[in-house]
Design a protein around this motif. Structure first.
Motif, PDB file in Angstrom:
ATOM      1  N   CYS A 301      37.297  41.385  41.535  1.00 22.77           N
ATOM      2  CA  CYS A 301      37.254  42.475  42.513  1.00 22.77           C
ATOM      3  C   CYS A 301      35.829  43.041  42.591  1.00 22.77           C
ATOM      4  CB  CYS A 301      38.228  43.572  42.088  1.00 22.77           C
ATOM      5  SG  CYS A 301      38.126  45.054  43.102  1.00 22.77           S
ATOM      6  N   CYS A 304      36.194  47.395  41.718  1.00 24.63           N
ATOM      7  CA  CYS A 304      36.336  47.898  40.349  1.00 24.63           C
ATOM      8  C   CYS A 304      35.820  46.900  39.322  1.00 24.63           C
ATOM      9  CB  CYS A 304      37.795  48.273  40.051  1.00 24.63           C
ATOM     10  SG  CYS A 304      38.890  46.865  39.903  1.00 24.63           S
ATOM     11  N   CYS A 315      43.330  43.353  44.713  1.00 25.12           N
ATOM     12  CA  CYS A 315      43.098  43.636  43.304  1.00 25.12           C
ATOM     13  C   CYS A 315      44.286  44.423  42.740  1.00 25.12           C
ATOM     14  CB  CYS A 315      41.816  44.445  43.150  1.00 25.12           C
ATOM     15  SG  CYS A 315      41.566  45.075  41.487  1.00 25.12           S
ATOM     16  N   CYS A 318      42.889  48.170  41.485  1.00 24.15           N
ATOM     17  CA  CYS A 318      42.540  49.280  42.373  1.00 24.15           C
ATOM     18  C   CYS A 318      43.093  49.124  43.785  1.00 24.15           C
ATOM     19  CB  CYS A 318      41.019  49.455  42.411  1.00 24.15           C
ATOM     20  SG  CYS A 318      40.166  48.142  43.307  1.00 24.15           S
TER      21      CYS A 318
END
Ligand SMILES: [Zn+2]
Length: 364
Positions: A301, A304, A315, A318
């Motif tokens: 990701c 994050c 993701c 997040c």
């Protein structure tokens, strides 16, 4: 530099968040010429303008480095370049590497991790009654570490009492010789990080040495081969590798059995790519096992910077859709390096394949 000296932990500490690092593997004699197809592919695939800009700059830095440093006599080269992280370096090694060009969030260490696992340094002790040579064997090449003179004479027929005295003296000499070699072996083991020893040479001498070895060193002997030391050294190394690899394959099966047992009983084992990566990220893995042929992807990701051990569109951490695929094994290898855990690559084992080709023994 030898393959085993490349510090994978240090390489694992290098990371960006997007596609920031270019890694190239090639034959020294070819340079980047065999990778032009991949170069074009990466240009077509990278859709982020900044990442593409970094790709071009990193590649051009690498070309300059290659112009200034001749690596044409290296069997294999691993090169890592990132303009945005200000890194550009090469590791020429004496081993063949697969042609690869990758552009990802960190140096692509998978081929190095596989080679380091496969070619651990071991000791080869070549002995007959005349002399003993001890070699360290790394990357299919033997390097002499020490030599001990034996000078034990052949059996001679004398008859009667003088025969007995002669034999007794010869036995004493042989014992003394074996003891001397065992002592030398012990001090080398203390000095070097060695887990395996192969003995080759004359049966009588091998026995004399083995009888003097302390138990913990005797346990490291993975093979003993009757071998005429007048034969060429490369044949000697070849014979030693057969024993080394036979032991490697036995150890791999044993490791799988231990993981299987742990997964079935007290829970200190985990199965499958997703679970294993999750455990590796928090330092729970002691030793992971992975099929050499595993080609699955993980997801990284950009928001994050978390990574998940499966290919997903969002993701799980997040919820961001700003994600991209990375090689699963490479990602796992990096997390294991960072947490001082081991990774053993194995030929396919059926129950392991069923469990998802990856599993691990856990620390807790
Ligand atoms: Zn995220």
């Amino acid at each position: 530099m030898t393959l085993q000296q490349i510090d994978l932990r240090e390489l694992s500490e290098i990371r960006g968040n997007g596609r920031d690092v270019l890694t190239a593997y090639f034959r020294g004699a070819d340079g980047l010429s065999q990778l032009s197809h991949r170069e074009k592919q990466i240009r077509d695939l990278v859709d982020d303008a900044l990442e593409l800009e970094n790709f071009e700059a990193s590649l051009s830095n690498l070309r300059s480095l290659l112009e200034d440093n001749d690596v044409s006599d290296a069997v294999g080269v691993c090169a890592i370049s990132s303009a945005v992280l200000d890194i550009c370096r090469m590791y020429p090694i004496a081993m063949e590497v697969p042609n690869r060009l990758t552009f990802g969030p960190a140096p692509f260490i998978r081929p190095l991790a596989e080679l380091q696992d496969e070619y651990e340094t071991f000791l080869l002790l070549a002995c007959d009654n005349d002399r003993t040579r001890i070699f360290t064997v790394t990357n299919e090449a033997a390097e002499a570490e020490s030599a001990i003179k034996g000078g034990i004479k052949n059996h001679v027929r004398k008859g009667g009492w003088s025969q007995q005295r002669y034999e007794r003296r010869r036995d004493n000499q042989l014992e003394h010789y074996g003891d001397e070699v065992a002592g030398e072996l012990e001090s080398l083991i203390r000095e070097l990080d060695i887990r395996r020893i192969v003995l080759a040479g004359s049966e009588e001498t091998m026995q004399a040495i083995e009888s003097q070895l302390p138990e913990r060193i005797g346990e490291l002997v993975v093979g003993r081969e009757a071998f005429d030391l007048d034969r060429p050294e490369d044949e000697l190394v070849e014979v030693a590798y057969e024993d080394y690899f036979a032991q490697e394959r036995r150890d791999e099966k044993d490791l799988w059995k231990r993981i299987q047992g742990a997964a079935l009983s007290d829970g200190r084992g985990c199965l499958g790519p997703k679970e294993t990566l999750a455990a590796a990220k928090i330092g729970r893995v002691e030793t992971a096992i992975a099929s050499r042929d595993l080609r699955t992807q993980a997801t990284k990701c950009r928001q994050c910077e978390d990574v998940t051990g499966e290919s997903v569109d969002k993701c799980p951490g997040c919820g961001s859709g700003d994600v991209f695929d990375v090689d699963y094994i490479d990602t796992l290898a990096r997390h294991l390096e960072l947490t001082s855990a081991a990774l053993d690559f194995v030929d396919p084992i059926e129950p392991l394949s069923k469990a998802g080709h990856v599993a691990a023994l856990l620390r807790y």
